[in-house]
Write a protein that holds these residues in place. Structure first.
Motif, PDB file in Angstrom:
ATOM      1  N   ALA A 158       0.784  -1.302  -0.078  1.00  0.00           N
ATOM      2  CA  ALA A 158      -0.053  -0.027  -0.030  1.00  0.00           C
ATOM      3  C   ALA A 158       0.885   1.215  -0.142  1.00  0.00           C
ATOM      4  O   ALA A 158       0.525   2.310  -0.695  1.00  0.00           O
ATOM      5  CB  ALA A 158      -0.703   0.152   1.207  1.00  0.00           C
ATOM      6  N   ASN A 208       9.645   2.899   8.338  1.00  0.00           N
ATOM      7  CA  ASN A 208       9.095   1.633   8.382  1.00  0.00           C
ATOM      8  C   ASN A 208       9.755   0.624   9.442  1.00  0.00           C
ATOM      9  O   ASN A 208      11.028   0.914  10.112  1.00  0.00           O
ATOM     10  CB  ASN A 208       9.511   0.986   6.893  1.00  0.00           C
ATOM     11  CG  ASN A 208       8.508  -0.411   7.003  1.00  0.00           C
ATOM     12  OD1 ASN A 208       7.398  -0.201   7.306  1.00  0.00           O
ATOM     13  ND2 ASN A 208       9.160  -1.253   6.468  1.00  0.00           N
ATOM     14  N   ARG A 209       9.096  -0.150  10.040  1.00  0.00           N
ATOM     15  CA  ARG A 209       9.611  -0.985  10.959  1.00  0.00           C
ATOM     16  C   ARG A 209      11.138  -1.528  10.476  1.00  0.00           C
ATOM     17  O   ARG A 209      11.953  -1.756  11.043  1.00  0.00           O
ATOM     18  CB  ARG A 209       8.753  -2.202  11.308  1.00  0.00           C
ATOM     19  CG  ARG A 209       9.062  -3.297  12.360  1.00  0.00           C
ATOM     20  CD  ARG A 209       8.258  -4.245  12.679  1.00  0.00           C
ATOM     21  NE  ARG A 209       7.719  -4.966  11.550  1.00  0.00           N
ATOM     22  CZ  ARG A 209       7.016  -5.907  11.367  1.00  0.00           C
ATOM     23  NH1 ARG A 209       6.337  -6.310  12.638  1.00  0.00           N
ATOM     24  NH2 ARG A 209       6.666  -6.541  10.300  1.00  0.00           N
ATOM     25  N   THR A 210      11.081  -2.171   9.257  1.00  0.00           N
ATOM     26  CA  THR A 210      12.118  -2.707   8.557  1.00  0.00           C
ATOM     27  C   THR A 210      12.805  -1.543   7.704  1.00  0.00           C
ATOM     28  O   THR A 210      12.169  -1.283   6.807  1.00  0.00           O
ATOM     29  CB  THR A 210      11.917  -3.909   7.525  1.00  0.00           C
ATOM     30  OG1 THR A 210      11.056  -4.579   8.553  1.00  0.00           O
ATOM     31  CG2 THR A 210      13.260  -4.737   7.189  1.00  0.00           C
ATOM     32  N   ARG A 241      13.683  -1.792   3.776  1.00  0.00           N
ATOM     33  CA  ARG A 241      12.492  -1.665   2.865  1.00  0.00           C
ATOM     34  C   ARG A 241      12.257  -0.365   2.663  1.00  0.00           C
ATOM     35  O   ARG A 241      11.777   0.174   1.543  1.00  0.00           O
ATOM     36  CB  ARG A 241      11.248  -2.313   3.677  1.00  0.00           C
ATOM     37  CG  ARG A 241      11.022  -3.850   3.194  1.00  0.00           C
ATOM     38  CD  ARG A 241       9.774  -4.464   3.628  1.00  0.00           C
ATOM     39  NE  ARG A 241       8.826  -4.619   2.797  1.00  0.00           N
ATOM     40  CZ  ARG A 241       7.609  -5.112   2.916  1.00  0.00           C
ATOM     41  NH1 ARG A 241       7.091  -5.186   4.042  1.00  0.00           N
ATOM     42  NH2 ARG A 241       6.752  -5.464   1.943  1.00  0.00           N
TER      43      ARG A 241
END
Ligand code: ATR
Length: 449
Positions: free
Chosen positions: A320, A339-341, A344
């Motif tokens: 998304a 982002n958490r990661t 990415r």
């Protein structure tokens, strides 16, 4: 046709079945033989006697159909035919463990002289259910997959030539797992309108159980006067390739794609217009993929404010987020992707032009200021009561857009409201992206509308 099973003697339910169903199934093992004549008389619709034991004497009550397990020998079927020539025979097979080799099953049934061959197996995956539908396309039979994932075989039965589907009128009369109530089939899925000409659409992803998309799309199809239906299918990345090829074979026209498949699906498409696809169209020239999340999100957002030269903090870097980030960049926004990661987020920032951080860095980012915050993570969805960033660091009176649709008020939305932010809810974006999907799916049908 819709067949209402009556699991036990229940006069009020029989009245309802007389009114709403086309066919009524008596589970004879739970009926007293002494009262059968009365029940037969009260029943105004064609009736099936479902037998498990060899109490064939009950056939003197002249049901239109009798359902017998395939373990009853072909010779017994033959003798029933001779003795009760007006009764149509259903030879049925059940596998409560799996959906195995359907051709082999059919071969076993075909040695019985019967009018209808019924195959009922457990769907362990959506692909099992799609395989059953494929089988029905090539073999004349009543195929049903039991279980939650098999529901689609019940909904789509008339499209694939099944003479009826089993649809109880109340939970107490459910006779197999995955049966939908008659009312839901008629009201939500417009079952009575289905025919082999009905166009097929659906949602693929995991999870999909809580999605309301089937309610929204089927309602919209009705309002638009389209002979089409929309179902939900739980599909994991490992099942995706087979699922797409089955959908293509079955004549699906389009699919909505949700997490975690938006990026994976791209490799199976012949033409893709995005790296994160939420809309698939099966066309004569090939399988197409588009992303309508981004355009929809930005169209809704720009009803509040133009994004050119505004700073958007985008939470998430999944499918998304890719769609939203691309469209926002195209319209001139400055993007800060959290982002958490981190890797990415970096990849996405590199493609769209922007900066990337982890979610933990939000307090520092917020201090630098932003205009709009968009949540594109799945945090807060369903029963998840968490929030992707700390509520206390949210800036006051900014625009906050939530992609999560259910619940309507996520913890992020509640926190943003408390900070007097302007809220754009997930449902607003969902409706807009569904409208964009229709542009791809129904272009030729909706030219004037
Ligand atoms: P979609 O296609 O709906 O965007 P997705 O591609 O699976 O779904 O992306 C989900 C997003 O939610 C990702 O950004 C994911 O972060 P990771 O890239 O680190 O996986 C984010 N997400 C999911 N669960 C999360 C959690 N518990 N905390 C923070 N972020 C989460």
């Amino acid at each position: 046709m819709l067949c209402a099973p009556l699991k036990f003697e229940d006069e009020s339910m029989l009245c309802q079945a007389n009114r709403w169903a086309d066919l009524i199934e008596f589970h004879i093992d739970h009926f007293q033989t002494s009262t059968l004549e009365k029940w037969r008389r009260l029943c105004h619709k064609p009736v099936i006697f479902k037998l498990s034991a060899s109490n064939f004497n009950v056939l003197q009550h002249q049901p239109e159909y009798v359902d017998l397990p395939h373990t009853v020998s072909p010779e017994v079927f033959e003798s029933i035919k001779k003795q009760y020539p007006q009764v149509k025979l259903i030879c049925s097979y059940h596998d409560f463990e799996q959906t195995g080799d359907l051709t082999a099953v059919y071969r076993q049934l075909a040695s019985h002289p019967a009018e209808i061959y019924k195959i009922s197996t457990l769907a362990r995956t959506t692909n099992d259910a799609l395989r059953m539908l494929k089988f029905m396309k090539t073999h004349k039979c009543l195929g049903i997959c039991m279980g939650e994932l098999g529901k689609i075989t019940r909904i789509l039965a008339p499209i694939f030539g099944a003479p009826w589907t089993y649809a109880p009128l109340s939970n107490a009369h459910r006779t197999a797992s995955g049966q939908l109530l008659l009312d839901e089939l008629v009201t939500v899925y417009r079952y009575r309108k289905h025919s082999p000409k009905t166009s097929l659409y659906g949602l693929i992803g995991d999870p999909v159980k809580k999605s309301s998309s089937h309610l929204i799309h089927n309602y919209a199809f009705k309002k638009l006067g389209l002979n089409a239906t929309y179902i939900k299918m739980r599909v994991t990345p490992n099942e995706l390739e087979e699922c797409l090829s089955l959908c293509k074979f079955l004549g699906f026209k389009g699919l909505s794609v949700t997490m975690p498949l938006k990026e994976t699906v791209v490799r199976y498409l012949s033409h893709s217009f995005s790296q994160a696809v939420n809309t698939v169209g099966f066309k004569e020239e090939g399988v197409y993929g588009w992303n309508t999340d981004g355009i929809a999100a930005l169209d809704v957002l720009e009803k509040y404010t133009k994004v050119k030269e505004k700073t958007i903090v985008l939470l998430g870097a999944g499918g998304a987020a890719w769609g939203v980030a691309h469209e926002a960049a195209k319209r001139g926004a400055r993007l800060v992707i959290l982002n958490r990661t981190l890797s990415r987020a970096c990849r996405l920032a590199q493609v769209v032009g922007g900066t990337a951080f982890t979610l933990e860095e939000f307090p520092r980012i917020a201090q630098l200021g932003y205009d709009i915050l968009i949540n594109c993570t799945s945090v807060g969805m369903g029963d998840d009561l968490s929030i992707p960033i700390s509520a206390k660091d949210l800036l006051e009176k900014k625009i906050v857009m939530e992609i999560v649709m259910r619940p309507r008020t996520t913890r992020l939305v509640a926190a943003a409201k408390a900070k007097q932010c302007e809220i754009i809810e997930g449902i607003d974006m969902f409706i807009q992206q569904a409208a964009e999907q229709y542009y791809h799916w129904f272009q030729e049908h909706l030219v004037d509308g």
